[in-house]
Design a protein around this motif. Structure first.
Motif, short mmCIF file in Angstrom:
data_model
loop_
_atom_site.label_atom_id
_atom_site.label_comp_id
_atom_site.label_asym_id
_atom_site.label_seq_id
_atom_site.Cartn_x
_atom_site.Cartn_y
_atom_site.Cartn_z
N PHE A 116 -9.50 5.12 -5.32
CA PHE A 116 -9.36 3.97 -6.21
C PHE A 116 -7.90 3.84 -6.63
CE2 PHE A 116 -9.07 2.68 -10.70
CZ PHE A 116 -9.50 1.37 -10.59
N ILE A 117 -7.33 2.63 -6.50
CA ILE A 117 -5.95 2.38 -6.88
C ILE A 117 -5.89 1.60 -8.19
CG2 ILE A 117 -3.76 1.29 -6.22
CD1 ILE A 117 -4.43 3.65 -4.46
N GLU A 118 -6.55 0.41 -8.24
CA GLU A 118 -6.53 -0.40 -9.44
C GLU A 118 -7.58 -1.49 -9.38
OE1 GLU A 118 -2.90 -2.68 -9.80
OE2 GLU A 118 -2.88 -3.10 -7.66
N VAL A 119 -7.88 -2.08 -10.56
CA VAL A 119 -8.75 -3.24 -10.66
C VAL A 119 -7.91 -4.48 -10.39
CG1 VAL A 119 -10.16 -4.63 -12.22
CG2 VAL A 119 -10.33 -2.14 -12.28
N VAL A 120 -8.44 -5.41 -9.61
CA VAL A 120 -7.75 -6.66 -9.28
C VAL A 120 -8.64 -7.81 -9.73
CG1 VAL A 120 -6.79 -8.05 -7.44
CG2 VAL A 120 -6.72 -5.56 -7.27
#
Length: 59
Positions: A54-58
């Protein structure tokens, strides 16, 4: 950094080739990496099971 439980789309990093891809977090079917074909998110009938990082919410 936003919580993974907010938003409908997330950016995931492939564990096999490090490709970063934006995906729907509640997929109806498995989502594969556009580069190597590895499974990034496995469909679970609700929130998908992440197979990548998981990198980030977009939104």
């Amino acid at each position: 950094m936003a919580d993974i439980h907010t938003g409908k789309f997330i950016k995931v990093k492939c564990a096999d080739c490090s490709n970063e891809q934006i995906v729907f977090k509640n997929p109806a079917m498995n989502i594969s990496c556009n580069v190597c074909g590895s499974t990034l998110v496995k469909s679970k009938g609700g929130a998908g099971e992440l197979r990548g990082e998981f990198i980030e919410v977009v939104d």
